[in-house]
Design a protein around this motif. Structure first.
Motif, PDB file in Angstrom:
ATOM      1  N   LYS A 131     -78.566   5.998  17.140  1.00  0.00           N
ATOM      2  CA  LYS A 131     -80.004   5.728  17.164  1.00  0.00           C
ATOM      3  C   LYS A 131     -80.293   4.342  17.735  1.00  0.00           C
ATOM      4  O   LYS A 131     -81.275   4.159  18.477  1.00  0.00           O
ATOM      5  CB  LYS A 131     -80.593   5.860  15.759  1.00  0.00           C
ATOM      6  CG  LYS A 131     -82.094   5.561  15.671  1.00  0.00           C
ATOM      7  CD  LYS A 131     -82.936   6.432  16.591  1.00  0.00           C
ATOM      8  CE  LYS A 131     -82.963   7.872  16.167  1.00  0.00           C
ATOM      9  NZ  LYS A 131     -83.943   8.662  16.966  1.00  0.00           N
ATOM     10  N   MET A 132     -79.445   3.390  17.430  1.00  0.00           N
ATOM     11  CA  MET A 132     -79.608   2.049  17.987  1.00  0.00           C
ATOM     12  C   MET A 132     -79.525   2.094  19.514  1.00  0.00           C
ATOM     13  O   MET A 132     -80.345   1.486  20.217  1.00  0.00           O
ATOM     14  CB  MET A 132     -78.529   1.119  17.421  1.00  0.00           C
ATOM     15  CG  MET A 132     -78.656  -0.328  17.837  1.00  0.00           C
ATOM     16  SD  MET A 132     -77.413  -1.362  17.021  1.00  0.00           S
ATOM     17  CE  MET A 132     -78.174  -1.539  15.393  1.00  0.00           C
ATOM     18  N   LYS A 133     -78.555   2.828  20.019  1.00  0.00           N
ATOM     19  CA  LYS A 133     -78.398   2.974  21.472  1.00  0.00           C
ATOM     20  C   LYS A 133     -79.620   3.667  22.069  1.00  0.00           C
ATOM     21  O   LYS A 133     -80.112   3.280  23.139  1.00  0.00           O
ATOM     22  CB  LYS A 133     -77.133   3.771  21.772  1.00  0.00           C
ATOM     23  CG  LYS A 133     -76.825   3.936  23.249  1.00  0.00           C
ATOM     24  CD  LYS A 133     -75.496   4.664  23.432  1.00  0.00           C
ATOM     25  CE  LYS A 133     -75.174   4.916  24.882  1.00  0.00           C
ATOM     26  NZ  LYS A 133     -73.861   5.604  25.050  1.00  0.00           N
ATOM     27  N   GLU A 134     -80.132   4.677  21.373  1.00  0.00           N
ATOM     28  CA  GLU A 134     -81.327   5.384  21.840  1.00  0.00           C
ATOM     29  C   GLU A 134     -82.521   4.438  21.935  1.00  0.00           C
ATOM     30  O   GLU A 134     -83.278   4.458  22.914  1.00  0.00           O
ATOM     31  CB  GLU A 134     -81.656   6.528  20.884  1.00  0.00           C
ATOM     32  CG  GLU A 134     -82.871   7.342  21.269  1.00  0.00           C
ATOM     33  CD  GLU A 134     -83.208   8.398  20.226  1.00  0.00           C
ATOM     34  OE1 GLU A 134     -84.406   8.599  19.953  1.00  0.00           O
ATOM     35  OE2 GLU A 134     -82.273   9.017  19.688  1.00  0.00           O
ATOM     36  N   GLY A 135     -82.684   3.592  20.927  1.00  0.00           N
ATOM     37  CA  GLY A 135     -83.780   2.637  20.947  1.00  0.00           C
ATOM     38  C   GLY A 135     -83.664   1.655  22.095  1.00  0.00           C
ATOM     39  O   GLY A 135     -84.655   1.315  22.750  1.00  0.00           O
ATOM     40  N   ALA A 136     -82.437   1.204  22.362  1.00  0.00           N
ATOM     41  CA  ALA A 136     -82.213   0.278  23.468  1.00  0.00           C
ATOM     42  C   ALA A 136     -82.487   0.954  24.804  1.00  0.00           C
ATOM     43  O   ALA A 136     -83.098   0.360  25.714  1.00  0.00           O
ATOM     44  CB  ALA A 136     -80.776  -0.244  23.421  1.00  0.00           C
ATOM     45  N   GLN A 137     -82.057   2.195  24.948  1.00  0.00           N
ATOM     46  CA  GLN A 137     -82.280   2.931  26.205  1.00  0.00           C
ATOM     47  C   GLN A 137     -83.770   3.137  26.457  1.00  0.00           C
ATOM     48  O   GLN A 137     -84.241   2.979  27.593  1.00  0.00           O
ATOM     49  CB  GLN A 137     -81.558   4.283  26.150  1.00  0.00           C
ATOM     50  CG  GLN A 137     -80.042   4.167  26.234  1.00  0.00           C
ATOM     51  CD  GLN A 137     -79.327   5.473  25.947  1.00  0.00           C
ATOM     52  OE1 GLN A 137     -79.820   6.310  25.189  1.00  0.00           O
ATOM     53  NE2 GLN A 137     -78.156   5.661  26.534  1.00  0.00           N
TER      54      GLN A 137
ATOM     55  N   ALA B 267     -89.288   8.974   9.350  1.00  0.00           N
ATOM     56  CA  ALA B 267     -88.836   7.679   9.887  1.00  0.00           C
ATOM     57  C   ALA B 267     -87.323   7.591  10.047  1.00  0.00           C
ATOM     58  O   ALA B 267     -86.816   6.545  10.423  1.00  0.00           O
ATOM     59  CB  ALA B 267     -89.320   6.549   8.963  1.00  0.00           C
ATOM     60  N   CYS B 268     -86.609   8.678   9.788  1.00  0.00           N
ATOM     61  CA  CYS B 268     -85.143   8.611   9.743  1.00  0.00           C
ATOM     62  C   CYS B 268     -84.521   8.667  11.126  1.00  0.00           C
ATOM     63  O   CYS B 268     -85.198   8.870  12.138  1.00  0.00           O
ATOM     64  CB  CYS B 268     -84.582   9.737   8.861  1.00  0.00           C
ATOM     65  SG  CYS B 268     -84.758  11.385   9.570  1.00  0.00           S
ATOM     66  N   TRP B 269     -83.229   8.539  11.175  1.00  0.00           N
ATOM     67  CA  TRP B 269     -82.455   8.582  12.422  1.00  0.00           C
ATOM     68  C   TRP B 269     -81.237   9.482  12.235  1.00  0.00           C
ATOM     69  O   TRP B 269     -80.783   9.706  11.127  1.00  0.00           O
ATOM     70  CB  TRP B 269     -82.033   7.163  12.832  1.00  0.00           C
ATOM     71  CG  TRP B 269     -81.665   6.298  11.690  1.00  0.00           C
ATOM     72  CD1 TRP B 269     -82.490   5.455  10.986  1.00  0.00           C
ATOM     73  CD2 TRP B 269     -80.389   6.187  11.052  1.00  0.00           C
ATOM     74  NE1 TRP B 269     -81.804   4.839   9.975  1.00  0.00           N
ATOM     75  CE2 TRP B 269     -80.506   5.262   9.995  1.00  0.00           C
ATOM     76  CE3 TRP B 269     -79.146   6.780  11.284  1.00  0.00           C
ATOM     77  CZ2 TRP B 269     -79.435   4.916   9.168  1.00  0.00           C
ATOM     78  CZ3 TRP B 269     -78.077   6.438  10.470  1.00  0.00           C
ATOM     79  CH2 TRP B 269     -78.247   5.513   9.433  1.00  0.00           C
ATOM     80  N   GLY B 270     -80.757  10.047  13.326  1.00  0.00           N
ATOM     81  CA  GLY B 270     -79.676  11.025  13.243  1.00  0.00           C
ATOM     82  C   GLY B 270     -80.262  12.425  13.324  1.00  0.00           C
ATOM     83  O   GLY B 270     -81.477  12.628  13.508  1.00  0.00           O
ATOM     84  N   ASN B 271     -79.428  13.441  13.166  1.00  0.00           N
ATOM     85  CA  ASN B 271     -79.871  14.827  13.258  1.00  0.00           C
ATOM     86  C   ASN B 271     -80.629  15.247  12.013  1.00  0.00           C
ATOM     87  O   ASN B 271     -80.127  15.085  10.892  1.00  0.00           O
ATOM     88  CB  ASN B 271     -78.674  15.748  13.461  1.00  0.00           C
ATOM     89  CG  ASN B 271     -77.991  15.511  14.791  1.00  0.00           C
ATOM     90  OD1 ASN B 271     -78.659  15.202  15.780  1.00  0.00           O
ATOM     91  ND2 ASN B 271     -76.679  15.638  14.832  1.00  0.00           N
ATOM     92  N   LYS B 272     -81.819  15.788  12.193  1.00  0.00           N
ATOM     93  CA  LYS B 272     -82.624  16.246  11.057  1.00  0.00           C
ATOM     94  C   LYS B 272     -82.211  17.651  10.641  1.00  0.00           C
ATOM     95  O   LYS B 272     -81.730  18.419  11.441  1.00  0.00           O
ATOM     96  CB  LYS B 272     -84.115  16.230  11.423  1.00  0.00           C
ATOM     97  CG  LYS B 272     -84.662  14.825  11.611  1.00  0.00           C
ATOM     98  CD  LYS B 272     -86.163  14.826  11.739  1.00  0.00           C
ATOM     99  CE  LYS B 272     -86.702  13.408  11.885  1.00  0.00           C
ATOM    100  NZ  LYS B 272     -88.166  13.343  11.991  1.00  0.00           N
TER     101      LYS B 272
END
Length: 331
Positions: A40-46, A326-331
């Motif tokens: 998720k951190m990488k996704e936010g940066a991208q 608000a979560c991250w990862g697979n729901k």
């Protein structure tokens, strides 16, 4: 001057001889590539890089604790022209010399999620207030026990890691231990703590740690875990021992899987953090540095929220619907 050197210098020359500013280059180095938190951190940066016309370089260690892999990533990113590097340090002390070399070359280095030792080794830290994260679940656990004597197992990260120490101590402070604050640098152990073990934030290791703790004291009724994978491991051990309904687990992270574990009752409460926000803030700071030469400095709190299915009187929390939104990862 080679093209790679020209790009690193921050200019591009067209055939007509007109100079143009090169796109800002920002590097992101995480502890691993597979942990949903870092995904998720990488996704936010991208997302932030794409929205603002920046080039994002990414790298990671092979596993949590792979300092050598992170050093190699730093060196490669500097060679590729990165003027800002965002890093989640696997080894908060051993990474410092590599960061020092980067900063000496004019690279702004921002730690995400985990601080370096010393904190001043980087320009800035964008992270959860990990002490507060611990305090929130400690307060919740105290209220949920409603006066019942506690026998606590604490499944920590690994020895010496500042995030592990801070969350551990925050939990005990929230539970009511006196004389602990965010600057306490040693793991505190109170009379209620009957077992401590290192989980390395890993489900399998968390299960083994919980099994060992139950052997030491089968009357454990409260489990603190450094993160939700460790909590899942602890639950497996408790279920195998027939104790899953009599032992409360509290944790930190707020990933989608963890929030679902709160929803199902596997975890009583978790402190949710926001890796996408950390990374997006870091990329924005890197772009600003490329454009203005101005660096960020100090600590930036990226927020934390207590997520629980069952609210406790005088404890501020949000329900799992909020957590899943608000979560991250697979729901």
């Amino acid at each position: 001057m080679k093209l790679q050197q020209i790009v690193a210098a921050g200019i591009l020359t067209t055939m007509a001889g007109v100079t143009m500013a090169a796109e800002p280059v920002v590097g992101l180095i995480t502890k691993t590539e597979i942990n949903p938190f870092f995904v998720k951190m990488k996704e936010g940066a991208q997302q932030a890089a794409k929205a603002n016309g920046a080039k994002l370089l990414t790298g990671a260690g092979k596993s949590d604790g792979d300092n050598a892999g992170q050093i190699t990533a730093i060196e490669n990113m500097i060679a590729a022209g990165a003027k800002t590097i965002l890093i989640t340090p696997s080894d908060s002390k051993a990474i410092v010399p590599a960061i020092k070399k980067a900063r000496e070359q004019g690279v702004m280095v921002i730690a995400l999620d985990s601080p370096t030792e010393p904190l001043a080794a980087v320009d800035a830290l964008f992270a959860t207030d990990n002490f507060k994260a611990g305090v929130l679940i400690g307060q919740y656990a105290k209220a949920a026990l409603a006066g019942k004597p506690a026998k606590i197992a604490m499944l920590d990260l690994f020895p010496g890691h500042p995030v592990g120490i801070t969350r551990h101590n925050g939990f005990l402070s929230g539970f009511g231990a006196a004389g602990i604050d965010a600057k306490t640098v040693e793991l505190v152990k109170t009379a209620e703590v009957v077992c401590t073990a290192d989980s390395f934030g890993d489900q399998a290791k968390g299960q083994t740690a919980m099994e060992n703790c139950l052997q030491k004291n089968p009357d454990i009724n409260l489990v603190y875990t450094i993160n939700e994978p460790a909590a899942e491991g602890a639950f497996k051990a408790l279920k195998a021992a027939g104790k899953e309904k009599s032992v409360m687990i509290v944790s930190v992270d707020g990933g989608c899987a963890g929030v679902k574990d709160v929803q199902s009752g596997m975890i009583a409460a978790t402190s949710q953090q926001y890796p996408l926000k950390m990374a997006a803030m870091g990329v924005d700071a890197g772009i600003a540095y490329a454009k203005t030469g101005k660096k960020v400095a100090g600590y930036y709190d990226t927020g934390v929220t207590l997520i629980a299915n069952k609210a406790m009187k005088d404890i501020n929390s949000k329900d799992t619907k909020f957590g899943l939104d608000a979560c991250w990862g697979n729901k």
